[in-house]
Design an enzyme around this catalytic site. Structure first.
Site, PDB file in Angstrom:
ATOM      1  N   CYS A 224       0.839  -1.204   0.000  1.00 26.66           N
ATOM      2  CA  CYS A 224       0.000   0.000   0.000  1.00 26.66           C
ATOM      3  C   CYS A 224       0.879   1.262   0.000  1.00 26.66           C
ATOM      4  O   CYS A 224       2.109   1.184   0.077  1.00 26.66           O
ATOM      5  CB  CYS A 224      -0.920   0.002   1.209  1.00 26.66           C
ATOM      6  SG  CYS A 224      -0.052   0.140   2.792  1.00 26.66           S
TER       7      CYS A 224
ATOM      8  N   CYS B 184       3.235   1.539   3.038  1.00 26.77           N
ATOM      9  CA  CYS B 184       4.385   0.630   2.935  1.00 26.77           C
ATOM     10  C   CYS B 184       5.429   1.212   1.986  1.00 26.77           C
ATOM     11  O   CYS B 184       6.633   1.158   2.262  1.00 26.77           O
ATOM     12  CB  CYS B 184       3.947  -0.738   2.442  1.00 26.77           C
ATOM     13  SG  CYS B 184       2.790  -1.565   3.530  1.00 26.77           S
TER      14      CYS B 184
END
Length: 117
Positions: A47, A50
């Site tokens: 995502c 991250c």
């Protein structure tokens, strides 16, 4: 009074943290992967958060003049092997040093210095 009863909750699937993907073989592979390969890893689904943590870690490694290779682990079995239930997480030399938040470059620099002495 259902809140305080000692009744067992039914869990969908087999109650596994990775949706039933765990077995002895996959967990053994995940344990082996914890110490193999790169020494800096970002754990998460891929995502935006991250990816932000990975970018901050890359900048921190460049600033410190360290090897700039970072492995991004997205396999939930491997993530669970680290004991991480909240991502993103940062792993240095096989140890989880931070999880559940996006770190800034300066925070990563401090963690890298502390982890590697």
């Amino acid at each position: 009074m259902g809140l305080f009863s000692k009744k067992k909750r039914e869990v969908e699937g087999n109650g596994c943290c990775c949706g039933g993907n765990c077995n002895a073989d996959t967990m053994a592979e995940a344990e082996k992967a914890k110490t193999a390969g790169c020494s800096v890893k970002v754990l998460g689904s891929g995502c935006a958060k991250c990816n932000e943590l990975e970018a901050a870690a890359l900048e921190a490694l460049k600033e410190l003049g360290m090897d700039t290779e970072i492995e991004h682990v997205t396999d939930f079995t491997q993530i669970a092997a680290y004991g991480v239930m909240t991502t993103p997480a940062l792993v240095v030399d096989g140890r989880v040093v931070a999880y559940g938040k996006v770190l800034k470059k300066d925070e990563v620099v401090k963690l890298l210095k502390k982890a590697r002495g």
